[in-house]
Write an enzyme that holds these catalytic residues in place. Structure first.
Site, mmCIF file in Angstrom:
data_model
loop_
_atom_site.group_PDB
_atom_site.id
_atom_site.type_symbol
_atom_site.label_atom_id
_atom_site.label_comp_id
_atom_site.label_asym_id
_atom_site.label_seq_id
_atom_site.Cartn_x
_atom_site.Cartn_y
_atom_site.Cartn_z
ATOM 1 N N HIS A 146 8.685 34.301 12.716
ATOM 2 C CA HIS A 146 7.659 34.815 13.621
ATOM 3 C C HIS A 146 6.818 33.667 14.171
ATOM 4 O O HIS A 146 6.898 32.534 13.688
ATOM 5 C CB HIS A 146 6.741 35.815 12.910
ATOM 6 C CG HIS A 146 7.332 37.176 12.762
ATOM 7 N ND1 HIS A 146 8.178 37.491 11.723
ATOM 8 C CD2 HIS A 146 7.216 38.302 13.514
ATOM 9 C CE1 HIS A 146 8.555 38.769 11.844
ATOM 10 N NE2 HIS A 146 7.979 39.275 12.919
ATOM 11 N N LYS A 150 1.022 34.529 13.153
ATOM 12 C CA LYS A 150 1.169 35.687 12.265
ATOM 13 C C LYS A 150 0.531 35.386 10.907
ATOM 14 O O LYS A 150 0.789 34.349 10.300
ATOM 15 C CB LYS A 150 2.642 36.061 12.094
ATOM 16 C CG LYS A 150 2.845 37.357 11.304
ATOM 17 C CD LYS A 150 4.276 37.849 11.416
ATOM 18 C CE LYS A 150 4.515 39.112 10.585
ATOM 19 N NZ LYS A 150 3.648 40.233 11.034
#
Length: 260
Positions: A146, A150
């Site tokens: 990600h 995040k």
């Protein structure tokens, strides 16, 4: 028209949801929340910072919430007090915070999903089925990537994959490994590895590896933008509106028969 409230409307997912609700033919924006209240007028949205106050005037039927686990718990409580259905796409829930959402779901229908993409939920189902068919002869690993911003790791989707894989293989939480370093010895037969990558602007990638003797199977989902999360959330909002109270997930929304 389903009267819909979006929480965190000035965030990345909030902005995506705002656009998709406005483009839909059967959902109507009834209000929104944000900490940046001064931006609501420029967005052409009515609302405020407190969800309870917004719900008191919005006549909403469903709230779509992609904020944070902590905020979602409070939002679920406010929705339960007012009889408004919810779709929660936040991640980072602990067992305790998930239990608090479940308590609110005794009064209202709640779809709680770590990933609302239809595609990734199909992959989750396929991952479990592959594990059952392949059996004990394959080592199973989960890898997720990600963007650098995040906050939780592993991702909620990776944890969901690990959960369904462990269930399919008859294993438990003690068999999940989240990090490896140093002289760790040979890989235990029952182990399911869950590994995390962070960097750049990666929207979300998840791969399940099935390592066998002489072959390897890889099952991968790559998200290239946030629209598929939003479209899945809207699908969940349509499904959950008018349902009986209870805690549901995307498998329920998509009509998957329970297999684990």
């Amino acid at each position: 028209m389903i009267r819909t409230v979006i929480t965190g409307v000035t965030g990345r997912m909030g902005g995506t949801l705002l656009r998709l609700v406005r483009e839909s033919k059967d959902l109507e924006l009834a209000g929104a929340t944000t900490r940046q209240v001064s931006r609501l007028e420029s967005l052409g949205v009515s609302g405020g910072e407190d969800l309870g106050r917004v719900l008191d005037t919005a006549r909403a039927q469903v709230v779509i919430d992609f904020t944070s686990a902590e905020a979602s718990v409070a939002h679920a409580r406010q929705c339960a007090e007012r009889g408004v259905a919810m779709v929660i796409g936040s991640t980072g829930f602990t067992a305790e915070s998930r239990a608090e959402v479940a308590a609110s779901a005794k009064s209202i229908p709640v779809v709680l999903a770590p990933n609302t993409s239809v595609g990734v939920n199909v992959v989750i189902r396929m991952a479990a089925e592959l594990a059952r068919v392949l059996g004990e002869g394959y080592d199973v690993e989960v890898l997720e990537a990600h963007h650098r911003m995040k906050k939780d790791a592993p991702s909620g989707t990776a944890l969901k994959l690990a959960e369904v894989l462990a269930s399919a293989l008859g294993r438990g939480q003690d068999d999940l490994t989240y990090a490896r370093h140093g002289q760790i010895g040979a890989r235990p037969k029952q182990e399911i590895g869950v590994q995390t990558l962070r960097g750049g602007d990666v929207v979300g990638e998840h791969t399940v590896y099935y390592f066998g003797e002489g072959e390897r199977i890889e099952l991968t989902h790559r998200a290239t933008n946030r629209d598929q999360f939003g479209l899945g959330a809207l699908r969940a909002a349509r499904w959950v509106t008018g349902r009986s109270p209870g805690l549901y997930d995307m498998a329920d929304v998509l009509g998957f028969q329970r297999t684990s």
